[in-house]
Design a protein around this motif. Structure first.
Motif, short mmCIF file in Angstrom:
data_model
loop_
_atom_site.label_atom_id
_atom_site.label_comp_id
_atom_site.label_asym_id
_atom_site.label_seq_id
_atom_site.Cartn_x
_atom_site.Cartn_y
_atom_site.Cartn_z
N TRP A 177 0.81 -1.22 0.00
CA TRP A 177 0.00 0.00 0.00
C TRP A 177 0.84 1.27 0.00
N ILE A 178 1.99 1.24 0.65
CA ILE A 178 2.89 2.40 0.60
C ILE A 178 3.33 2.62 -0.84
N GLY A 179 3.72 1.55 -1.51
CA GLY A 179 4.12 1.64 -2.91
C GLY A 179 2.98 2.12 -3.80
N VAL A 180 1.76 1.66 -3.52
CA VAL A 180 0.59 2.07 -4.29
C VAL A 180 0.38 3.58 -4.17
N ILE A 181 0.43 4.09 -2.96
CA ILE A 181 0.20 5.53 -2.74
C ILE A 181 1.31 6.35 -3.39
N VAL A 182 2.56 5.93 -3.19
CA VAL A 182 3.69 6.65 -3.80
C VAL A 182 3.58 6.60 -5.33
N ALA A 183 3.25 5.44 -5.89
CA ALA A 183 3.11 5.32 -7.34
C ALA A 183 2.00 6.23 -7.86
N GLY A 184 0.88 6.29 -7.16
CA GLY A 184 -0.21 7.16 -7.58
C GLY A 184 0.20 8.61 -7.61
N ILE A 185 0.90 9.04 -6.58
CA ILE A 185 1.35 10.44 -6.50
C ILE A 185 2.40 10.74 -7.57
N VAL A 186 3.41 9.87 -7.68
CA VAL A 186 4.50 10.10 -8.63
C VAL A 186 3.99 10.13 -10.07
N THR A 187 3.14 9.18 -10.45
CA THR A 187 2.67 9.15 -11.83
C THR A 187 1.73 10.31 -12.14
N ALA B 291 2.34 4.45 -21.07
CA ALA B 291 3.38 3.42 -20.94
C ALA B 291 4.29 3.74 -19.75
N VAL B 292 4.71 4.99 -19.64
CA VAL B 292 5.58 5.39 -18.53
C VAL B 292 4.87 5.18 -17.20
N THR B 293 3.59 5.56 -17.11
CA THR B 293 2.89 5.42 -15.82
C THR B 293 2.67 3.96 -15.45
N PHE B 294 2.36 3.10 -16.41
CA PHE B 294 2.21 1.68 -16.10
C PHE B 294 3.54 1.10 -15.61
N MET B 295 4.62 1.39 -16.34
CA MET B 295 5.92 0.81 -15.98
C MET B 295 6.42 1.38 -14.65
N LEU B 296 6.26 2.68 -14.46
CA LEU B 296 6.72 3.29 -13.21
C LEU B 296 5.89 2.81 -12.02
N SER B 297 4.59 2.69 -12.19
CA SER B 297 3.75 2.16 -11.11
C SER B 297 4.18 0.75 -10.74
N GLY B 298 4.41 -0.08 -11.75
CA GLY B 298 4.87 -1.44 -11.49
C GLY B 298 6.20 -1.47 -10.77
#
Length: 140
Positions: free
Chosen positions: A7-17, A118-125
């Motif tokens: 969940w930490i990664g999910v929140i960070v990924a959402g904000i960063v992307t 593409a960038v957001t999918f790869m970066l989120s992953g």
């Protein structure tokens, strides 16, 4: 269903992307995107914060999906990045393509939009796969 989700990664990924989207369309490709779409920047600005809030919700939803998928498919930053790439190629890109095949999306926008998603999918992953605090948990 979401046991083992980072969940930490999910929140960070959402904000960063979401922030990358602001840079992508607000600075890097702003003029090209406006020219290709014909969007009036003043009219877009008058719509308020609703598009930005909805955009963040979309990025967060993608991150939740990656948070569920990555632990089942791969491990670590690179495994998450590969999962994001495959998810975009086989799911995200085909769905995006409908806007260009059957709708009125201008073809000049295609590289900008495909590139951003593409960038957001790869970066989120990569973020949900690699950003770990504490012991790694096994997927359920």
């Amino acid at each position: 269903m979401f046991k083992g989700t980072n969940w930490i990664g999910v929140i960070v990924a959402g904000i960063v992307t979401w922030l990358i989207g602001a840079l992508w369309y607000g600075m890097i490709f702003k003029d090209a995107w406006i020219a290709a779409t014909g969007v009036d920047p003043d009219a877009a600005a008058s719509s308020g914060m609703t598009p930005m809030i909805l955009g963040f919700g979309i990025q967060l939803l993608i991150a939740v999906g990656m948070g569920w998928l990555v632990p089942r498919m791969a491990d670590g930053w690179m495994g998450g990045l590969r999962t994001g790439l495959f998810s975009w190629v086989f799911l995200g890109m085909p769905v995006q393509a409908y806007g260009f095949v059957y709708m009125t999306e201008p073809m000049e926008v295609l590289p900008m939009d495909f590139g951003y998603v593409a960038v957001t999918f790869m970066l989120s992953g990569a973020i949900v796969g690699g950003l770990r605090f504490g012991p790694k948990s096994a997927p359920a």
